[in-house]
Design an enzyme around this catalytic site. Structure first.
Site, PDB file in Angstrom:
ATOM      1  N   PHE A   1     111.905  -2.836  29.891  1.00  0.00           N
ATOM      2  CA  PHE A   1     111.622  -1.452  29.078  1.00  0.00           C
ATOM      3  C   PHE A   1     112.753  -1.118  28.194  1.00  0.00           C
ATOM      4  CE2 PHE A   1     110.804   2.870  27.691  1.00  0.00           C
ATOM      5  CZ  PHE A   1     109.686   2.698  27.042  1.00  0.00           C
TER       6      PHE A   1
ATOM      7  N   LYS B   1     119.351   8.532  28.089  1.00  0.00           N
ATOM      8  CA  LYS B   1     118.857   9.500  28.791  1.00  0.00           C
ATOM      9  C   LYS B   1     119.924  10.474  29.627  1.00  0.00           C
ATOM     10  CE  LYS B   1     114.547   7.268  30.165  1.00  0.00           C
ATOM     11  NZ  LYS B   1     114.233   5.886  29.753  1.00  0.00           N
TER      12      LYS B   1
ATOM     13  N   ASP C   1     121.041  -2.986  28.613  1.00  0.00           N
ATOM     14  CA  ASP C   1     120.397  -1.574  28.319  1.00  0.00           C
ATOM     15  C   ASP C   1     120.744  -0.683  29.499  1.00  0.00           C
ATOM     16  OD1 ASP C   1     118.726   0.544  27.978  1.00  0.00           O
ATOM     17  OD2 ASP C   1     117.049  -0.601  27.248  1.00  0.00           O
TER      18      ASP C   1
HETATM   19  C1  PLP Z   1     113.670   5.306  28.611  1.00  0.00           C
HETATM   20  C2  PLP Z   1     114.323   3.837  28.261  1.00  0.00           C
HETATM   21  C3  PLP Z   1     114.412   3.423  26.908  1.00  0.00           C
HETATM   22  C4  PLP Z   1     113.820   4.386  25.959  1.00  0.00           C
HETATM   23  O1  PLP Z   1     114.555   5.667  25.795  1.00  0.00           O
HETATM   24  P1  PLP Z   1     114.047   6.621  24.673  1.00  0.00           P
HETATM   25  O2  PLP Z   1     114.914   7.726  24.483  1.00  0.00           O
HETATM   26  O3  PLP Z   1     112.631   7.070  25.160  1.00  0.00           O
HETATM   27  O4  PLP Z   1     113.688   5.944  23.325  1.00  0.00           O
HETATM   28  C5  PLP Z   1     114.998   2.220  26.765  1.00  0.00           C
HETATM   29  N1  PLP Z   1     115.761   1.426  27.723  1.00  0.00           N
HETATM   30  C6  PLP Z   1     115.341   1.984  28.935  1.00  0.00           C
HETATM   31  C7  PLP Z   1     115.945   0.889  30.125  1.00  0.00           C
HETATM   32  C8  PLP Z   1     114.839   3.101  29.287  1.00  0.00           C
HETATM   33  O5  PLP Z   1     114.753   3.447  30.541  1.00  0.00           O
END
Ligand code: PLP
Length: 405
Positions: free
Chosen positions: A141, A257, A226
């Protein structure tokens, strides 16, 4: 549920206004929250909840942390925002600190306001190699903008918005041979979460990230982690890639986050030569890295360091996993630090999470079979002791005994 009717007047009133005024992307809200303190939040009817989700791995310092409140007030009273025609001290210091924490000897940062934007920046950065192909993982994700969505495999998220930016190849997560077979001379980057968050806290086999590093090196491709969910201390290391037994240093790290612990900020870190792929005019963000956001993020890093919260995340996370593993209805426990998943009877995660919520504990059903816990890094043993009986009752479908105080 009869126990709750008639006592949630404020919640019911606000819920209808939400449905009428806010676009329906998230479904009906389960709670309407008014304030928080430490690891707890309160709803508009005065009920208290232990927050084991922390805004999905965001509120690293819990709610209303005094150091964050003080920094916000101080920096807002000094200088909240300037255009990116100008520099500010907090932004430069934050960039230096983040690069330093990766262990790279040099690198550069592009600041954003969210995880998806950090991934957008990184996606564009990979195009600067002159190649276009990205190898990413099934179940990964990376966010909801068109570019971040192109990197995300889940059909239900993608299909309503296709066509998406192309040349993304998905491989099964954790499968070294599949990754090696997919990475070739056209590959600009290999993109992986060091631990998959949304997929259900999927920890890859040890050595997977090192194998990804080797495959990327052989093809002359960039390695991009990521760490939007796993970064900034959540797993007990500053970055989850540092938790492997073989040292792995990527070329790109994306963060968001936990970095602002509730204040919106994201970052795309280009380590080594990857830091120089963007030149003037290649990318921009009006708010990205403004002094208010940067000052808060610096305070978050300071508090994690001085309060030894990474060490605490390791110890409390271990305790939490051990307690969860003891519960009859839990069939498996995974995770590292305070990114934790518990597998439950297939298809029951949603009802268990709803029952836990009625009992005053917030957890997330990230898949139909899995509960995810990503609590504040300030969580302590006391909080774990509070949570476990509530989760046990929720799992035992002993819902009658559950009612938030
Ligand atoms: C939450 C998340 C995103 C997206 O972040 P947003 O601030 O909601 O755009 C991207 N990569 C990972 C691994 C995430 O958990």
């Amino acid at each position: 549920m009869t126990a709750t009717s008639g006592t949630r007047a404020a919640t019911a009133g606000v819920q209808q206004r939400y449905v009428d005024a806010v676009m329906g992307t998230y479904g009906a809200p389960r709670l309407v929250l008014s304030h928080g303190q430490g690891s707890y939040v309160w709803d508009v009817d005065g009920r208290r909840y232990l927050d084991l989700l922390a805004g999905i791995a965001v509120n690293a310092l819990g709610h209303a942390h005094p150091a964050v409140v003080a920094t916000l007030a101080d920096q807002a009273g000094r200088l909240a925002h300037v255009s990116n025609f100008f520099a500010t001290e907090p932004q430069i210091t934050l960039a230096e600190r983040l690069i330093g924490l990766t262990g790279a000897d040099h690198g550069k940062v592009f600041f954003t306001n969210s995880g998806a934007e950090a991934n957008e920046a990184a996606f564009k950065l990979t195009r600067r190699t002159g190649r276009r192909k990205v190898v990413a993982a099934q179940g990964g994700f990376h966010g909801r903008t068109m570019g971040a969505l192109a990197l995300t495999s889940k059909p239900a998220y993608r299909e309503p918005f296709e066509p998406l930016p192309g040349e993304v190849t998905f491989v099964p997560y954790g499968d070294i041979a599949a990754l090696e077979a997919a990475v070739d001379a056209d590959t600009a980057a290999v993109l992986l979460e060091p631990i998959q968050g949304e997929a259900g806290v999927v920890v890859p086999p040890d050595g997977y990230l090192a194998a990804a590093r080797s495959a990327a090196d052989r093809a002359g491709a960039l390695l991009w982690f990521d760490e939007v969910q796993t970064g900034v201390g959540r797993t007990g290391d500053w970055f989850a890639f540092q938790g492997e037994s073989v040292a792995v240093l990527p070329d790109i790290v994306t963060l968001a986050k936990g970095l602002g612990a509730g204040f919106p900020i994201g970052a795309c870190l280009g380590l080594g030569a990857a830091g120089d792929l963007f030149g003037p005019g290649h990318h921009g963000s009006t708010f990205g890295g403004n002094p208010l956001a940067a000052a808060v993020a610096l305070t978050v890093l300071d508090v994690i360091e001085t309060d030894r919260l990474r060490e605490q995340a390791v110890l409390v996370g271990r305790r939490l996993r051990a307690e969860l593993a003891r519960l009859d209805a839990v069939t498996g426990v995974r995770g590292r630090g305070l990114l934790v998943a518990a597998d439950v009877q297939p298809g029951t995660a949603k009802t268990v999470a709803a029952a836990a919520l009625r009992g005053g504990v917030i957890v997330n059903d990230c898949t139909p079979d899995t509960l995810r816990l990503a609590p504040p890094l300030i969580l302590d043993d006391h909080d774990v002791e509070h949570a476990v009986p509530v989760l046990a009752a929720a799992l035992a479908a002993d819902h009658a005994s559950l009612e938030a105080s």
